[in-house]
Write an enzyme that holds these catalytic residues in place. Structure first.
Site, PDB file in Angstrom:
ATOM      1  CB  THR A   1      -0.959   0.001   1.208  1.00 45.10           C
ATOM      2  OG1 THR A   1      -1.690  -1.227   1.211  1.00 45.10           O
ATOM      3  CG2 THR A   1      -1.935   1.154   1.161  1.00 45.10           C
TER       4      THR A   1
ATOM      5  CE1 TYR B   1       0.135  -9.739   2.229  1.00 44.73           C
ATOM      6  CE2 TYR B   1       1.843  -8.147   1.673  1.00 44.73           C
ATOM      7  CZ  TYR B   1       0.542  -8.591   1.572  1.00 44.73           C
ATOM      8  OH  TYR B   1      -0.363  -7.878   0.823  1.00 44.73           O
TER       9      TYR B   1
ATOM     10  CE  LYS C   1      -1.274  -7.673   4.621  1.00 46.68           C
ATOM     11  NZ  LYS C   1      -0.663  -6.475   3.991  1.00 46.68           N
TER      12      LYS C   1
ATOM     13  CB  ILE D   1      -1.683  -5.791   7.989  1.00 46.14           C
ATOM     14  CG1 ILE D   1      -0.857  -6.302   9.177  1.00 46.14           C
ATOM     15  CG2 ILE D   1      -0.908  -4.713   7.214  1.00 46.14           C
ATOM     16  CD1 ILE D   1       0.454  -6.972   8.797  1.00 46.14           C
TER      17      ILE D   1
END
Length: 304
Positions: free
Chosen positions: A50, A137, A165, A208
């Site tokens: 992001t 992740y 994640k 997250i």
């Protein structure tokens, strides 16, 4: 080490603001970090997907991280330091740790498509060398390869790997990982806002979050209610946020969330190429959703 971060709660995946010359706007970045801290989030995650990490130089990674750390008083800062090159990910992780990062978020190697044994070696190399709590992740839509449950469970045994994640979108797989790591100091976190509440219901510990950049108070309230077992309130807030959660992914993240940031006055909508501004056809819907949220109480459950 024993984990000195409680990977529980809401961790906004922060945007990186740019000025008209595509340089990082550090003043806006620091103000945004302070806004999110004031809203009650449990930590901040700069320089991830992001945060447009793919178009930041290594030096910019570190400067963004340092700016966020300097801006906040009492929330952990978890730096995105992943790469498809193990040596590069290790270097970024070491630099982030030296800069004061409280934790690291490591996307699995993309494009290369390593086998599971390669993923194990990649994460262990970094966890062995960098004494900072780390989050694995998994986002197959960006990497082209998934991290299998057996691999996650094996990595969870490492003292420096404290979280996962999950952005694979499969609650069955996520539930298996939660079950198999339930007796360890290991947090399974949502990487998909629409699945945060379902994940919490099966033992996830938070998320997250992209939507938390725009609605941090609501996101914190939703996750907090679920963690306290108040699923009636959590569901009410989840459904309030549902239209925004969906709208923030009508185009590639972070295109829509940066547009939403601009609409709310939190930061510019500028992106670095090859990403482009949100198409006009989506902006009107986004504006309407944001206006509707502004006109609602914090949660319908509280209002009742």
């Amino acid at each position: 080490m024993t984990h000195d971060i409680d990977f529980t709660g809401v961790f906004p995946a922060m945007c990186t603001p740019f000025d008209a010359d595509e340089r990082i706007d550090y003043e806006t970045l620091r103000a945004d970090a302070q806004r999110l801290e004031t809203a009650g989030v449990d930590g901040l995650v700069p320089v991830g997907s992001t945060g447009e990490s793919a178009t930041l130089t290594h030096d910019e990674h570190v400067r963004v991280l340092e700016a966020v750390i300097d801006a906040v008083d009492d929330v952990p800062v978890i730096a995105g330091t992943g790469s498809n090159n193990t040596r590069e990910a290790l270097e970024l992780s070491e630099r982030a740790a030296d800069a004061g990062a409280d934790g690291l978020l490591l996307i699995s190697p993309y494009y290369n498509k390593p086998e599971q044994r390669g993923l194990l070696e990649h994460y262990r190399t970094i966890a062995d060398a960098v004494d900072v709590p780390q989050i694995v992740y998994n986002v197959p839509s960006r990497t082209g390869r998934t991290i299998e449950p057996d691999t996650v469970v094996e990595l969870a045994d490492h003292p420096n790997i404290g979280g996962y994640k999950a952005a694979e979108g499969d609650l069955g797989v996520i539930g298996e990982i939660v079950e198999r790591t339930a007796d360890s100091d290991f947090s399974v976190l949502s990487g998909d806002d629409a699945l945060t509440l379902p994940m919490l219901s099966i033992g996830g510990r938070g998320g997250i979050s992209v939507v938390a950049n725009i609605e941090p108070e609501r996101t914190v309230a939703m996750v907090g209610a679920a963690l306290e077992g108040d699923y009636e309130r959590a569901r009410a807030i989840h459904h309030e946020l549902g239209p925004l959660m969906r709208e923030l992914f009508v185009e590639t993240n972070p295109i829509p969330v940066k547009e939403a940031m601009a609409i709310r006055g939190y930061g510019p909508a500028r992106l670095r190429p090859p990403l482009t501004r949100l198409q006009d056809e989506y902006r009107e819907d986004l504006e309407a959703i944001l206006e509707d949220l502004e006109n609602q109480p914090t949660s319908r459950a509280e209002a009742e």
